[in-house]
Scaffold this motif. Structure first.
Motif, PDB file in Angstrom:
ATOM      1  N   ALA A  11      -5.432  31.665 -62.950  1.00 53.05           N
ATOM      2  CA  ALA A  11      -5.520  30.647 -63.943  1.00 53.05           C
ATOM      3  C   ALA A  11      -4.388  30.786 -64.636  1.00 53.05           C
ATOM      4  CB  ALA A  11      -7.059  30.989 -64.906  1.00 53.05           C
ATOM      5  N   SER A  12      -3.967  30.041 -65.684  1.00 52.22           N
ATOM      6  CA  SER A  12      -2.932  30.036 -66.261  1.00 52.22           C
ATOM      7  C   SER A  12      -3.261  30.906 -67.396  1.00 52.22           C
ATOM      8  CB  SER A  12      -2.826  28.586 -66.396  1.00 52.22           C
ATOM      9  OG  SER A  12      -3.530  27.859 -67.433  1.00 52.22           O
ATOM     10  N   LYS A  13      -1.712  32.093 -67.975  1.00 57.29           N
ATOM     11  CA  LYS A  13      -1.972  32.516 -68.759  1.00 57.29           C
ATOM     12  C   LYS A  13      -2.605  33.815 -68.631  1.00 57.29           C
ATOM     13  CE  LYS A  13       0.810  32.584 -71.474  1.00 57.29           C
ATOM     14  NZ  LYS A  13       1.969  32.907 -71.089  1.00 57.29           N
ATOM     15  N   CYS A  14      -3.371  34.007 -67.357  1.00 55.77           N
ATOM     16  CA  CYS A  14      -4.203  35.354 -66.791  1.00 55.77           C
ATOM     17  C   CYS A  14      -3.204  35.904 -66.000  1.00 55.77           C
ATOM     18  CB  CYS A  14      -5.010  34.843 -66.344  1.00 55.77           C
ATOM     19  SG  CYS A  14      -5.819  33.817 -67.313  1.00 55.77           S
ATOM     20  N   GLY A  15      -1.700  36.459 -66.382  1.00 60.78           N
ATOM     21  CA  GLY A  15      -1.205  36.716 -65.173  1.00 60.78           C
ATOM     22  C   GLY A  15      -0.274  36.613 -64.148  1.00 60.78           C
ATOM     23  N   THR A  16      -0.215  35.244 -63.713  1.00 63.05           N
ATOM     24  CA  THR A  16      -0.383  35.081 -62.233  1.00 63.05           C
ATOM     25  C   THR A  16       1.789  35.601 -61.955  1.00 63.05           C
ATOM     26  OG1 THR A  16       0.391  32.750 -63.025  1.00 63.05           O
ATOM     27  CG2 THR A  16      -1.473  33.260 -62.066  1.00 63.05           C
ATOM     28  N   THR A  17       2.448  35.019 -63.356  1.00 59.28           N
ATOM     29  CA  THR A  17       3.996  35.466 -63.107  1.00 59.28           C
ATOM     30  C   THR A  17       3.683  36.741 -62.803  1.00 59.28           C
ATOM     31  OG1 THR A  17       4.964  33.580 -64.717  1.00 59.28           O
ATOM     32  CG2 THR A  17       5.765  35.238 -64.171  1.00 59.28           C
ATOM     33  N   SER A  18       3.418  37.462 -63.704  1.00 59.61           N
ATOM     34  CA  SER A  18       3.609  38.673 -62.822  1.00 59.61           C
ATOM     35  C   SER A  18       2.794  38.994 -61.867  1.00 59.61           C
ATOM     36  CB  SER A  18       2.483  39.830 -63.661  1.00 59.61           C
ATOM     37  OG  SER A  18       3.240  39.232 -64.820  1.00 59.61           O
ATOM     38  N   LEU A  19       1.949  38.795 -61.472  1.00 59.76           N
ATOM     39  CA  LEU A  19       1.186  39.000 -60.016  1.00 59.76           C
ATOM     40  C   LEU A  19       2.611  38.385 -59.420  1.00 59.76           C
ATOM     41  CD1 LEU A  19      -0.335  40.678 -57.930  1.00 59.76           C
ATOM     42  CD2 LEU A  19      -1.924  37.817 -58.240  1.00 59.76           C
ATOM     43  N   TYR A  20       3.273  37.461 -59.292  1.00 60.79           N
ATOM     44  CA  TYR A  20       4.179  36.606 -57.994  1.00 60.79           C
ATOM     45  C   TYR A  20       5.291  37.748 -58.013  1.00 60.79           C
ATOM     46  CZ  TYR A  20       7.975  33.581 -56.876  1.00 60.79           C
ATOM     47  OH  TYR A  20       8.683  32.917 -56.592  1.00 60.79           O
ATOM     48  N   GLU A  21       5.702  38.248 -58.981  1.00 59.14           N
ATOM     49  CA  GLU A  21       6.793  38.840 -59.229  1.00 59.14           C
ATOM     50  C   GLU A  21       6.887  40.375 -58.301  1.00 59.14           C
ATOM     51  OE1 GLU A  21       9.818  38.584 -60.104  1.00 59.14           O
ATOM     52  OE2 GLU A  21       9.473  36.368 -60.665  1.00 59.14           O
ATOM     53  N   ILE A  22       5.393  40.159 -58.740  1.00 62.30           N
ATOM     54  CA  ILE A  22       4.792  42.196 -58.178  1.00 62.30           C
ATOM     55  C   ILE A  22       5.092  41.652 -56.098  1.00 62.30           C
ATOM     56  CG2 ILE A  22       3.028  44.002 -57.227  1.00 62.30           C
ATOM     57  CD1 ILE A  22       2.781  43.808 -60.607  1.00 62.30           C
ATOM     58  N   LEU A  23       4.209  40.795 -55.903  1.00 61.18           N
ATOM     59  CA  LEU A  23       3.780  40.823 -54.621  1.00 61.18           C
ATOM     60  C   LEU A  23       5.134  40.377 -53.778  1.00 61.18           C
ATOM     61  CD1 LEU A  23       1.306  38.460 -54.901  1.00 61.18           C
ATOM     62  CD2 LEU A  23       1.268  40.017 -54.409  1.00 61.18           C
ATOM     63  N   LYS A  24       6.026  39.540 -54.233  1.00 59.85           N
ATOM     64  CA  LYS A  24       7.773  39.895 -54.265  1.00 59.85           C
ATOM     65  C   LYS A  24       8.203  40.692 -53.148  1.00 59.85           C
ATOM     66  CE  LYS A  24      10.831  37.408 -56.352  1.00 59.85           C
ATOM     67  NZ  LYS A  24      11.091  36.401 -57.304  1.00 59.85           N
ATOM     68  N   GLU A  25       7.793  41.320 -54.046  1.00 59.83           N
ATOM     69  CA  GLU A  25       8.801  42.869 -53.818  1.00 59.83           C
ATOM     70  C   GLU A  25       8.367  43.081 -52.480  1.00 59.83           C
ATOM     71  OE1 GLU A  25      11.581  43.560 -55.594  1.00 59.83           O
ATOM     72  OE2 GLU A  25      11.725  41.926 -56.405  1.00 59.83           O
ATOM     73  N   HIS A  26       6.605  43.183 -51.814  1.00 62.19           N
ATOM     74  CA  HIS A  26       6.318  44.326 -50.888  1.00 62.19           C
ATOM     75  C   HIS A  26       7.167  43.713 -50.092  1.00 62.19           C
ATOM     76  CE1 HIS A  26       3.570  45.877 -48.220  1.00 62.19           C
ATOM     77  NE2 HIS A  26       2.746  45.524 -48.975  1.00 62.19           N
ATOM     78  N   PRO A  27       7.547  44.594 -48.587  1.00 63.04           N
ATOM     79  CA  PRO A  27       7.810  45.060 -47.610  1.00 63.04           C
ATOM     80  C   PRO A  27       7.674  43.708 -46.575  1.00 63.04           C
ATOM     81  CG  PRO A  27       6.860  46.661 -47.057  1.00 63.04           C
ATOM     82  CD  PRO A  27       6.625  46.131 -49.373  1.00 63.04           C
ATOM     83  N   ASN A  28       6.046  43.508 -46.889  1.00 58.39           N
ATOM     84  CA  ASN A  28       5.373  42.586 -45.307  1.00 58.39           C
ATOM     85  C   ASN A  28       4.664  41.580 -46.439  1.00 58.39           C
ATOM     86  OD1 ASN A  28       5.258  42.015 -43.071  1.00 58.39           O
ATOM     87  ND2 ASN A  28       3.073  43.457 -43.069  1.00 58.39           N
ATOM     88  N   LYS A 103      -8.826  33.869 -75.494  1.00 59.15           N
ATOM     89  CA  LYS A 103      -7.561  34.688 -75.906  1.00 59.15           C
ATOM     90  C   LYS A 103      -6.742  34.212 -74.622  1.00 59.15           C
ATOM     91  CE  LYS A 103      -9.242  37.777 -77.758  1.00 59.15           C
ATOM     92  NZ  LYS A 103      -8.027  37.968 -79.833  1.00 59.15           N
ATOM     93  N   ARG A 104      -7.314  32.873 -73.681  1.00 57.69           N
ATOM     94  CA  ARG A 104      -6.158  32.182 -72.266  1.00 57.69           C
ATOM     95  C   ARG A 104      -6.361  31.092 -73.392  1.00 57.69           C
ATOM     96  NH1 ARG A 104      -5.987  28.462 -68.494  1.00 57.69           N
ATOM     97  NH2 ARG A 104      -8.008  27.827 -69.671  1.00 57.69           N
ATOM     98  N   MET A 105      -7.775  30.501 -73.919  1.00 54.85           N
ATOM     99  CA  MET A 105      -7.002  28.889 -74.695  1.00 54.85           C
ATOM    100  C   MET A 105      -5.964  29.346 -75.692  1.00 54.85           C
ATOM    101  SD  MET A 105     -10.440  26.329 -74.295  1.00 54.85           S
ATOM    102  CE  MET A 105     -11.593  28.604 -74.123  1.00 54.85           C
ATOM    103  N   GLU A 106      -6.036  30.130 -76.225  1.00 51.05           N
ATOM    104  CA  GLU A 106      -4.728  30.789 -77.355  1.00 51.05           C
ATOM    105  C   GLU A 106      -3.619  30.474 -76.556  1.00 51.05           C
ATOM    106  OE1 GLU A 106      -7.811  32.690 -81.027  1.00 51.05           O
ATOM    107  OE2 GLU A 106      -6.702  34.443 -79.222  1.00 51.05           O
ATOM    108  N   SER A 107      -3.634  30.970 -75.687  1.00 50.47           N
ATOM    109  CA  SER A 107      -2.175  31.606 -75.017  1.00 50.47           C
ATOM    110  C   SER A 107      -1.901  30.112 -74.482  1.00 50.47           C
ATOM    111  CB  SER A 107      -2.371  32.756 -73.630  1.00 50.47           C
ATOM    112  OG  SER A 107      -1.104  33.012 -73.186  1.00 50.47           O
ATOM    113  N   VAL A 108      -2.499  29.237 -73.564  1.00 48.74           N
ATOM    114  CA  VAL A 108      -2.503  27.996 -73.194  1.00 48.74           C
ATOM    115  C   VAL A 108      -1.878  27.038 -73.983  1.00 48.74           C
ATOM    116  CG1 VAL A 108      -3.427  26.283 -71.695  1.00 48.74           C
ATOM    117  CG2 VAL A 108      -3.967  28.383 -71.137  1.00 48.74           C
ATOM    118  N   TRP A 109      -2.741  27.352 -75.481  1.00 47.59           N
ATOM    119  CA  TRP A 109      -2.006  26.487 -76.386  1.00 47.59           C
ATOM    120  C   TRP A 109      -0.352  26.940 -76.896  1.00 47.59           C
ATOM    121  CZ3 TRP A 109      -2.852  21.934 -79.871  1.00 47.59           C
ATOM    122  CH2 TRP A 109      -1.905  22.447 -80.813  1.00 47.59           C
ATOM    123  N   LYS A 110       0.160  28.168 -77.161  1.00 50.64           N
ATOM    124  CA  LYS A 110       1.783  28.290 -77.200  1.00 50.64           C
ATOM    125  C   LYS A 110       2.415  27.824 -76.218  1.00 50.64           C
ATOM    126  CE  LYS A 110       0.061  32.415 -79.832  1.00 50.64           C
ATOM    127  NZ  LYS A 110       0.470  33.792 -80.282  1.00 50.64           N
TER     128      LYS A 110
END
Length: 289
Positions: A11-28, A103-110
């Motif tokens: 879900a939004s504001k749950c670390g999806t950007t970080s996960l995307y960046e980590i997955l991008k670095e995997h060679p496979n 916590k997620r909804m508070e972050s989504v607000w921002k």
């Protein structure tokens, strides 16, 4: 190119950007060049001029091909997504990151204040779905705007995917686990995807934080729209855009969910929380409200 076979649905504001960046670095693993394609959330007329494979132009025979689009877990807005993904690739795997909903909804607000949901019909622009502009009132936004309370009904979202995908194709992970033990969580994800484990100890899992975000001052709303149009036509240099933004922006009002508001929200979400934590093999008191 073979079909995309991994969809991180939010879900939004749950670390999806970080996960995307980590997955991008995997060679496979080949992740889409654009983090949030939102392709399967778009209505047909918004999708017809987009070649989905163009998001993977850099594909080089990787085992896993995927994208990260949090809109895919806002099924009260785009209910057709699980069916569309299944029609595209019934063998796809689904990853869903969830977080303490308060916590997620508070972050989504921002996030939504920063990205202008309160001044433009973002859902209509991006996906062809007619949703009213987000209320500037925090409580009204929580109960009436899609990415807040409705998108926090995690079990409801998962149930819709379970209609089309087997449980062994779905992985629910917890944001809190991801932050506290990124190596352990990523090892679990790599195992789920059937790729070799790689060291992620040097990866930052705190990308796109809510702290420090600003919003356009409502009294400059018309001016900001004019500046947007000017920028589209003239492509202002970044340093000028940053200077202008600093003059028409202000800090986002701090809002927290507590007291009776928190009780009301938890009363609504209680059953959903119990079921999704059980599905994720977590204690029902994991979030310690």
């Amino acid at each position: 190119m073979k079909k995309a076979n991994l969809f991180v649905i939010g879900a939004s504001k749950c670390g999806t950007t970080s996960l995307y960046e980590i997955l991008k670095e995997h060679p496979n693993i080949c992740m889409s060049n654009l983090k949030e394609t939102g392709y399967f959330a778009k209505k047909t007329n918004h999708r017809k001029n987009v070649n989905y494979e163009s998001y993977y132009y850099h594909y080089d025979d990787e085992k896993v091909i995927g994208e990260v689009s949090p809109i895919y877990s806002e099924l009260n807005v785009v209910p057709w997504v699980p069916r569309e993904i299944h029609n595209y690739n019934s063998d796809a795997k689904i990853i869903y990151i969830i977080r303490n909903p308060i916590k997620r909804m508070e972050s989504v607000w921002k996030q939504t204040m920063s990205t202008g949901h309160w001044r433009e019909k973002i859902y209509e622009q991006k996906f062809g779905v007619n949703i009213n502009i987000m209320p500037l009132d925090f409580k009204k936004a929580i109960f009436n705007y899609p990415p807040f309370l409705e998108a926090s009904k995690y079990w409801e979202q998962i149930q819709e995917y379970r209609k089309f995908f087997n449980d062994n194709q779905i992985k629910v992970i917890l944001f809190e686990d991801f932050v506290n033990d990124p190596d352990g969580v990523m090892a679990n994800i790599y195992d789920f995807l059937g790729v070799e484990k790689v060291d992620v100890s040097n990866q930052d899992v705190h990308l796109n934080p809510s702290q420090g975000k600003t919003m356009i001052n409502p009294k400059y709303k018309k001016v900001s729209k004019l500046l947007q149009e000017i920028n589209k036509r003239l492509k202002m240099p970044y340093i000028i855009k940053r200077f202008v933004k600093s003059k028409v922006s202000k800090p986002i009002p701090q809002n927290t969910i507590e007291g009776n508001l928190k009780k009301d929200i938890l009363n609504i979400l209680e059953e959903d929380i119990i079921k999704v934590l059980s599905y994720a093999d977590k204690n029902i008191n994991y979030w310690k409200f």
